[in-house]
Motif scaffolding. Structure first.
Motif, PDB file in Angstrom:
ATOM      1  N   PHE A  45       0.835  -1.200   0.000  1.00 50.75           N
ATOM      2  CA  PHE A  45       0.000   0.000   0.000  1.00 50.75           C
ATOM      3  C   PHE A  45       0.872   1.254   0.000  1.00 50.75           C
ATOM      4  O   PHE A  45       1.915   1.294   0.649  1.00 50.75           O
ATOM      5  N   ALA A  46       0.391   2.288  -0.691  1.00 45.12           N
ATOM      6  CA  ALA A  46       1.136   3.550  -0.782  1.00 45.12           C
ATOM      7  C   ALA A  46       0.737   4.484   0.355  1.00 45.12           C
ATOM      8  O   ALA A  46       0.349   5.633   0.143  1.00 45.12           O
TER       9      ALA A  46
ATOM     10  N   ASP B  13      -5.010   1.210   6.924  1.00 47.57           N
ATOM     11  CA  ASP B  13      -5.879   1.488   8.065  1.00 47.57           C
ATOM     12  C   ASP B  13      -6.995   2.392   7.538  1.00 47.57           C
ATOM     13  O   ASP B  13      -6.834   3.605   7.426  1.00 47.57           O
ATOM     14  N   ILE B  14      -8.133   1.796   7.211  1.00 44.10           N
ATOM     15  CA  ILE B  14      -9.177   2.499   6.465  1.00 44.10           C
ATOM     16  C   ILE B  14      -9.929   3.496   7.343  1.00 44.10           C
ATOM     17  O   ILE B  14     -10.385   3.166   8.446  1.00 44.10           O
TER      18      ILE B  14
ATOM     19  N   GLY C 130      -7.460   6.766  10.440  1.00 44.50           N
ATOM     20  CA  GLY C 130      -6.770   5.851   9.543  1.00 44.50           C
ATOM     21  C   GLY C 130      -5.785   6.562   8.626  1.00 44.50           C
ATOM     22  O   GLY C 130      -5.397   7.717   8.848  1.00 44.50           O
ATOM     23  N   ASN C 131      -5.384   5.864   7.555  1.00 41.50           N
ATOM     24  CA  ASN C 131      -4.407   6.451   6.629  1.00 41.50           C
ATOM     25  C   ASN C 131      -4.835   6.369   5.169  1.00 41.50           C
ATOM     26  O   ASN C 131      -4.041   6.664   4.272  1.00 41.50           O
ATOM     27  N   ALA C 132      -6.102   5.982   4.910  1.00 37.21           N
ATOM     28  CA  ALA C 132      -6.589   5.928   3.531  1.00 37.21           C
ATOM     29  C   ALA C 132      -8.108   5.840   3.536  1.00 37.21           C
ATOM     30  O   ALA C 132      -8.714   5.326   4.482  1.00 37.21           O
ATOM     31  N   LEU C 133      -8.716   6.337   2.448  1.00 35.41           N
ATOM     32  CA  LEU C 133     -10.158   6.240   2.279  1.00 35.41           C
ATOM     33  C   LEU C 133     -10.451   5.240   1.169  1.00 35.41           C
ATOM     34  O   LEU C 133     -10.172   5.480   0.002  1.00 35.41           O
TER      35      LEU C 133
ATOM     36  N   MET D  11      -2.285   7.602  -3.097  1.00 37.45           N
ATOM     37  CA  MET D  11      -2.047   6.642  -4.173  1.00 37.45           C
ATOM     38  C   MET D  11      -2.611   5.278  -3.791  1.00 37.45           C
ATOM     39  O   MET D  11      -2.602   4.342  -4.585  1.00 37.45           O
ATOM     40  N   THR D  12      -3.104   5.177  -2.566  1.00 36.14           N
ATOM     41  CA  THR D  12      -3.999   4.100  -2.151  1.00 36.14           C
ATOM     42  C   THR D  12      -5.260   4.761  -1.618  1.00 36.14           C
ATOM     43  O   THR D  12      -5.211   5.507  -0.640  1.00 36.14           O
ATOM     44  N   GLY D  13      -6.384   4.533  -2.292  1.00 32.28           N
ATOM     45  CA  GLY D  13      -7.640   5.107  -1.856  1.00 32.28           C
ATOM     46  C   GLY D  13      -7.950   6.445  -2.495  1.00 32.28           C
ATOM     47  O   GLY D  13      -7.241   6.910  -3.386  1.00 32.28           O
TER      48      GLY D  13
END
Length: 320
Positions: free
Chosen positions: A185-186, A193-194, A211-214, A239-241
């Motif tokens: 994951f980027a 961690d959504i 978290g760290n991405a949507l 770049m992820t999500g």
């Protein structure tokens, strides 16, 4: 006469208020020189330099040898390629930036319900100053098609004199993987961690980021403003999500067609003559079977209106 003057003042005030809310001039749909200059300045200031190198493009598998994307075959086997240094936008292009471009080139009106652009029923191609809106100026834009995403980068190149373009698929993956590392994951940690943001009802744009991405279904067009989540170690956001992203490659099922030196698929295969490669399937909300990883890819028709994008500068040295 006094009442007539007061009525005119109220009308002008109302029109100016609408212009503020919807982020455009009250008298025209043209972008001002100030708006254009800001987009050009930000497009340079927000670049991240990526030193080139050699890496295995495609699903290299985890430490145990198992593929990151067991349900996909179109990213295997990986191919050893060499990438020259380049720069890439740290964030996805926003609605505000994209509409500044569309107004400047006089094509914003082409993407309206009145002119037959049916997607505008669900997600208009507009920018506004309302944080509650999916079209808030700082949220990631969804280009109405591949060509306008490509044209936006070309517009930056024309305005700045720097070689902006959509990233090649290899450039996109090299950057997302922190110069080719074997990470899934980027994100800031390389893990996912959504954010629960769109799992809440009703959605509150002011709710703190978690978290760290949507990663959420494209059926929900709402997204956070670009750059809301911590950057990757390379300094890149989302770049992820967030939203899936166009690359400039024609889509081929695998990498055998690519050269080993700065590869890019410049010709469409007969099996998919209208599809370009799209990355970050987590931007669609896809998550099972490794589809949220940076290795996942698929082909999307060039007329698809669901994708966001970012640009690169194809220059071996930083232009900042």
């Amino acid at each position: 006469m006094k009442m007539l003057i007061m009525g005119k003042i109220k009308t002008v005030t109302y029109v100016m208020l609408l212009a503020f809310v919807f982020g455009c001039s009250p008298s025209s749909q043209e972008s001002s020189d100030t708006e254009i200059e800001k987009v050009l300045l930000d497009s340079k200031r927000n670049l991240v330099f990526v030193e080139g190198g050699e890496f295995w493009l495609g699903d290299v598998g985890n430490e145990s040898g198992a593929p990151f994307t067991p349900i996909l075959d179109n990213n295997k086997p990986p191919k050893l390629v060499e990438i020259d240094s380049f720069s890439i936008l740290a964030k996805e292009v926003t609605w505000g930036e994209f509409l500044t471009y569309l107004h400047d080139v006089g094509r914003a009106e082409e993407y309206t319900i009145e002119n037959g652009f049916s997607r505008a029923v669900r997600l208009p191609i507009v920018a506004n100053n309302d944080p509650d809106s999916p079209n808030y100026k700082d949220k990631p834009a969804r280009s109405p098609n591949f060509h306008e995403a490509e044209n936006y980068c070309s517009w930056l190149a024309e305005k700045t004199g720097h070689p902006y373009a959509l990233p090649s698929e290899a450039q996109w993956e090299f950057a997302a993987r922190n110069r080719g590392q074997s990470v899934p994951f980027a994100t800031d940690t390389g893990e996912l961690d959504i954010d629960v943001y769109l799992q809440r009802s009703p959605v509150d744009p002011m709710h703190p980021v978690s978290g760290n991405a949507l990663v959420h279904s494209s059926n929900q067009v709402e997204r956070r403003p670009a750059g809301s989540y911590p950057p990757s170690p390379l300094g890149l956001h989302d770049m992820t999500g967030s939203v899936a992203e166009w690359t400039r490659d024609w889509f081929h099922p695998g990498f055998d067609h690519l050269s080993s030196d700065n590869p890019v698929a410049v010709e469409a295969p007969s099996s998919a003559p209208s599809k370009r490669s799209v990355r970050d399937l987590a931007g669609y909300g896809d998550h099972s079977g490794g589809l949220a990883t940076v290795y996942a890819r698929h082909g999307e028709d060039v007329d698809s209106p669901d994708q966001g994008f970012r640009c690169v500068v194809n220059h071996p040295e930083s232009i900042n």
